[in-house]
Motif scaffolding. Structure first.
Motif, PDB file in Angstrom:
ATOM      1  N   UNK A  10      -5.479  29.852 -38.703  1.00  0.00           N
ATOM      2  CA  UNK A  10      -4.291  28.821 -38.188  1.00  0.00           C
ATOM      3  C   UNK A  10      -4.477  29.029 -36.557  1.00  0.00           C
ATOM      4  N   UNK A  11      -4.628  30.124 -36.037  1.00  0.00           N
ATOM      5  CA  UNK A  11      -4.668  30.265 -34.598  1.00  0.00           C
ATOM      6  C   UNK A  11      -5.898  29.422 -33.992  1.00  0.00           C
ATOM      7  N   UNK A 205      -0.443  31.606 -30.282  1.00  0.00           N
ATOM      8  CA  UNK A 205      -0.055  33.117 -29.635  1.00  0.00           C
ATOM      9  C   UNK A 205       0.514  33.723 -30.803  1.00  0.00           C
ATOM     10  N   UNK A 206       1.700  33.138 -31.263  1.00  0.00           N
ATOM     11  CA  UNK A 206       2.361  33.670 -32.349  1.00  0.00           C
ATOM     12  C   UNK A 206       1.453  34.168 -33.580  1.00  0.00           C
ATOM     13  N   UNK A 207       0.594  33.034 -34.030  1.00  0.00           N
ATOM     14  CA  UNK A 207      -0.344  33.460 -35.408  1.00  0.00           C
ATOM     15  C   UNK A 207      -1.520  34.495 -34.763  1.00  0.00           C
ATOM     16  N   UNK A 208      -1.851  34.579 -33.328  1.00  0.00           N
ATOM     17  CA  UNK A 208      -2.720  35.503 -33.132  1.00  0.00           C
ATOM     18  C   UNK A 208      -2.236  36.887 -33.064  1.00  0.00           C
ATOM     19  N   UNK A 209      -0.985  37.064 -32.667  1.00  0.00           N
ATOM     20  CA  UNK A 209      -0.462  38.302 -32.612  1.00  0.00           C
ATOM     21  C   UNK A 209      -0.048  38.923 -34.147  1.00  0.00           C
ATOM     22  N   UNK A 210       0.426  38.004 -34.817  1.00  0.00           N
ATOM     23  CA  UNK A 210       0.665  38.186 -36.106  1.00  0.00           C
ATOM     24  C   UNK A 210      -0.736  38.691 -36.883  1.00  0.00           C
ATOM     25  N   UNK A 211      -1.846  37.828 -36.907  1.00  0.00           N
ATOM     26  CA  UNK A 211      -3.119  38.288 -37.297  1.00  0.00           C
ATOM     27  C   UNK A 211      -3.416  39.533 -37.039  1.00  0.00           C
TER      28      UNK A 211
END
Length: 275
Positions: A10-11, A205-211
């Motif tokens: 998704x990122x 950014x949110x998806x990258x940090x979560x992943x």
């Protein structure tokens, strides 16, 4: 691990979408700086130093160089080529890591795993199709990104154990920002993001940090040989998103090449676990 791979896919989707509104370098620069600030906060809360002396060690400098190359070329591939194709070629990274470990660290790799590695590379060639109609030099950008990530993973194995995952995350995001700055310096054209681009970068950014956090949890709490094969679910998510969001059409040769890469990687991991 599956959640991490979904997050990374998704990122990538949001990064590709954001490049329709702002330059790629600017998107990566904002993403990298925001992610670096997040990991810097986590590092400080854990009572760790932001500028550890090990950052200047030879393995970390090599790792950072490969990180910049991997981030730079793979991000270019996402922006300029189909998302599903870039993700498929990226899946060959573990095969390159195994081959590199044998050549650089002297790890024993039997003929079965060498055959699997060669088969996986044949899958990459099926996707690239050099010398035939439909081949584009832009596809080689993804190969360069894949080699960069493989070099980063190999250098990570030699990284000083004193560095935590938070500190490595801070380094990785800083290198991402550096890659963005390099692209933006060459291409120029930075502009104030509109509401759509701002929302896409925030979501990216949110998806990258979560992943990244999900990946860290998987690797620290699960048996590595068990959770690692689930990395290949990223390809499934990327193909679904490429079809639904960007209306990409995956042809038979790309599917066949992807299947060879995944099958070779799974076999290699299985043999490594048995050994």
């Amino acid at each position: 691990m599956v959640a991490a791979m979904a997050g990374f896919a998704v990122e990538d989707m949001f990064l590709k979408a954001a490049t329709a509104h702002i330059p790629l370098g600017q998107a990566l620069l904002i993403f990298g700086l925001t992610g670096a600030a997040f990991f810097a906060l986590l590092t400080k809360r854990a009572g760790e130093t932001l500028l550890h002396p090990a950052l200047l060690s030879r393995p970390l400098l090599i790792r950072s160089s490969f990180e910049v190359a991997g981030r730079l070329f793979y991000s270019l591939a996402i922006a300029l080529t189909p998302l599903s194709t870039a993700s498929a070629i990226l899946q060959a990274t573990p095969l390159v890591v195994v081959a590199g470990a044998a050549l650089l660290f002297g790890e024993r790799v039997g003929w079965r795993r060498w055959t699997a590695i060669a088969t996986g590379f044949a899958g990459v060639l099926l996707i690239l199709r050099p010398g035939v109609e439909g081949f584009t030099l832009l596809s080689l950008v993804t190969v360069a990104g894949m080699i960069g990530f493989a070099g980063r993973d190999l250098a990570t194995r030699a990284a000083p154990p004193a560095l935590s995952n938070r500190q490595l995350g801070l380094i990785g995001m800083t290198m991402l920002a550096l890659a963005g700055a390099v692209i933006l310096t060459v291409t120029g054209g930075a502009r104030l993001p509109d509401a759509t681009a701002t929302a896409q970068i925030a979501a990216m950014t949110a998806c990258g940090i979560f992943a990244y956090n999900a990946l860290t949890i998987a690797m620290r709490t699960g048996e590595v040989s068990v959770v690692t094969p689930f990395r290949y679910t990223r390809l499934v998510f990327a193909m679904i998103l490429g079809t639904l969001v960007f209306h990409e059409r995956t042809d038979a040769l790309t599917l066949a090449g992807s299947a060879l890469i995944v099958a070779s990687g799974l076999y290699t991991l299985t043999r490594s676990r048995r050994r």
